[in-house]
Design a protein around this motif. Structure first.
Motif, PDB file in Angstrom:
ATOM      1  N   UNK A   1       0.464  13.589 -12.701  1.00 17.65           N
ATOM      2  CA  UNK A   1       0.514  12.168 -12.370  1.00 17.65           C
ATOM      3  C   UNK A   1      -0.767  11.707 -11.685  1.00 17.65           C
ATOM      4  N   UNK A   2      -1.334  10.624 -12.209  1.00 19.92           N
ATOM      5  CA  UNK A   2      -2.431   9.960 -11.508  1.00 19.92           C
ATOM      6  C   UNK A   2      -1.836   9.320 -10.265  1.00 19.92           C
ATOM      7  N   UNK A   3      -2.573   9.370  -9.163  1.00 17.60           N
ATOM      8  CA  UNK A   3      -2.116   8.758  -7.925  1.00 17.60           C
ATOM      9  C   UNK A   3      -2.590   7.318  -7.834  1.00 17.60           C
ATOM     10  N   UNK A   4      -1.695   6.442  -7.485  1.00 15.13           N
ATOM     11  CA  UNK A   4      -2.021   5.056  -7.172  1.00 15.13           C
ATOM     12  C   UNK A   4      -1.587   4.856  -5.728  1.00 15.13           C
ATOM     13  N   UNK A   5      -2.507   5.150  -4.796  1.00 16.38           N
ATOM     14  CA  UNK A   5      -2.155   5.162  -3.378  1.00 16.38           C
ATOM     15  C   UNK A   5      -2.912   4.123  -2.564  1.00 16.38           C
ATOM     16  N   UNK A   6      -3.779   3.356  -3.203  1.00 13.87           N
ATOM     17  CA  UNK A   6      -4.515   2.304  -2.514  1.00 13.87           C
ATOM     18  C   UNK A   6      -4.069   0.955  -3.084  1.00 13.87           C
ATOM     19  N   UNK A   7      -4.290  -0.123  -2.353  1.00 14.21           N
ATOM     20  CA  UNK A   7      -3.909  -1.437  -2.899  1.00 14.21           C
ATOM     21  C   UNK A   7      -4.538  -1.710  -4.270  1.00 14.21           C
ATOM     22  N   UNK A   8      -5.790  -1.353  -4.439  1.00 13.93           N
ATOM     23  CA  UNK A   8      -6.476  -1.586  -5.712  1.00 13.93           C
ATOM     24  C   UNK A   8      -5.877  -0.764  -6.847  1.00 13.93           C
ATOM     25  N   UNK A   9      -5.646   0.523  -6.606  1.00 13.47           N
ATOM     26  CA  UNK A   9      -5.100   1.376  -7.675  1.00 13.47           C
ATOM     27  C   UNK A   9      -3.645   1.016  -7.979  1.00 13.47           C
ATOM     28  N   UNK A  10      -2.895   0.580  -6.970  1.00  9.87           N
ATOM     29  CA  UNK A  10      -1.513   0.149  -7.228  1.00  9.87           C
ATOM     30  C   UNK A  10      -1.472  -1.144  -8.031  1.00  9.87           C
ATOM     31  N   UNK A  11      -2.402  -2.057  -7.777  1.00  8.15           N
ATOM     32  CA  UNK A  11      -2.372  -3.330  -8.504  1.00  8.15           C
ATOM     33  C   UNK A  11      -2.811  -3.176  -9.952  1.00  8.15           C
ATOM     34  N   UNK A  12      -3.702  -2.230 -10.254  1.00  2.00           N
ATOM     35  CA  UNK A  12      -4.132  -2.037 -11.652  1.00  2.00           C
ATOM     36  C   UNK A  12      -3.234  -1.060 -12.398  1.00  2.00           C
ATOM     37  N   UNK A  13      -2.665  -0.085 -11.711  1.00  2.00           N
ATOM     38  CA  UNK A  13      -1.713   0.839 -12.335  1.00  2.00           C
ATOM     39  C   UNK A  13      -2.175   1.379 -13.673  1.00  2.00           C
ATOM     40  N   UNK A  14      -1.330   1.255 -14.675  1.00  2.00           N
ATOM     41  CA  UNK A  14      -1.639   1.761 -16.028  1.00  2.00           C
ATOM     42  C   UNK A  14      -2.108   0.647 -16.972  1.00  2.00           C
ATOM     43  N   UNK A  15      -2.600  -0.429 -16.406  1.00  2.00           N
ATOM     44  CA  UNK A  15      -3.090  -1.536 -17.234  1.00  2.00           C
ATOM     45  C   UNK A  15      -4.161  -1.055 -18.213  1.00  2.00           C
ATOM     46  N   UNK A  16      -4.126  -1.626 -19.390  1.00  4.92           N
ATOM     47  CA  UNK A  16      -5.123  -1.458 -20.452  1.00  4.92           C
ATOM     48  C   UNK A  16      -5.133  -0.083 -21.113  1.00  4.92           C
ATOM     49  N   UNK A  17      -4.309   0.844 -20.672  1.00  2.23           N
ATOM     50  CA  UNK A  17      -4.264   2.150 -21.352  1.00  2.23           C
ATOM     51  C   UNK A  17      -3.503   1.999 -22.659  1.00  2.23           C
TER      52      UNK A  17
END
Length: 153
Positions: free
Chosen positions: A43-59
């Motif tokens: 699992x990729x970690x989304x632990x910052x506000x930026x990474x949580x807001x972009x998530x798996x977008x555009x994949x």
């Protein structure tokens, strides 16, 4: 003369770019290994506000055993949506110990909210139907999640 100017520019810009890259959030996601019974999850970690807001977008592709783990600073009734997300996904909301609270199926490119039914500390997104096809329901524990609460991000 051009090569000398280029060399000087590289000598001046390289340290600036290095410092900027150290201070910027890395575009390469950090990954963790999780286990759902005998099933390994990378699992990729989304632990910052930026990474949580972009998530798996555009994949446009994600291997079956791959996902994204959203780590929230506090447990709340968090919600997910699928804006700019091209893949159908399942999301499992998890408590502090990594136990599944509820699983929601999410359609691509929608803005419908999919929420935890009670306070969740994590959300694990996998390809659509991943949890159901493996019989992973409410109460099942995802191993490796609870250890993440002590990690600095």
């Amino acid at each position: 003369m051009k090569s000398r100017v280029l060399a000087v520019l590289c000598g001046v810009l390289a340290p600036i770019l290095f410092v900027a890259s150290v201070n910027a959030e890395s575009p390469i996601p950090q990954t963790v290994n999780l286990f759902a019974g005998m099933h390994h999850i990378e699992a990729d970690l989304a632990a910052t506000p930026s990474s949580r807001s972009s998530g798996l977008m555009y994949r446009k592709y994600m291997p079956a055993q791959h996902g994204m783990l959203f780590v929230f600073p506090i447990a709340e009734k968090h919600c997910m949506w699928m804006k700019n997300t091209f893949l159908p996904l399942s999301v499992a909301f998890l408590d502090d110990q990594g136990s599944i609270i509820n699983v929601e199926e999410m359609e691509p490119q929608t803005e419908e909210n999919h929420c935890a039914v009670k306070s969740a500390r994590y959300a694990l997104e996998m390809t659509a139907g991943w949890f159901k096809s493996r019989g992973l329901n409410t109460g099942f524990k995802i191993k490796g999640v609870s250890e993440l609460a002590v990690r600095p991000y």
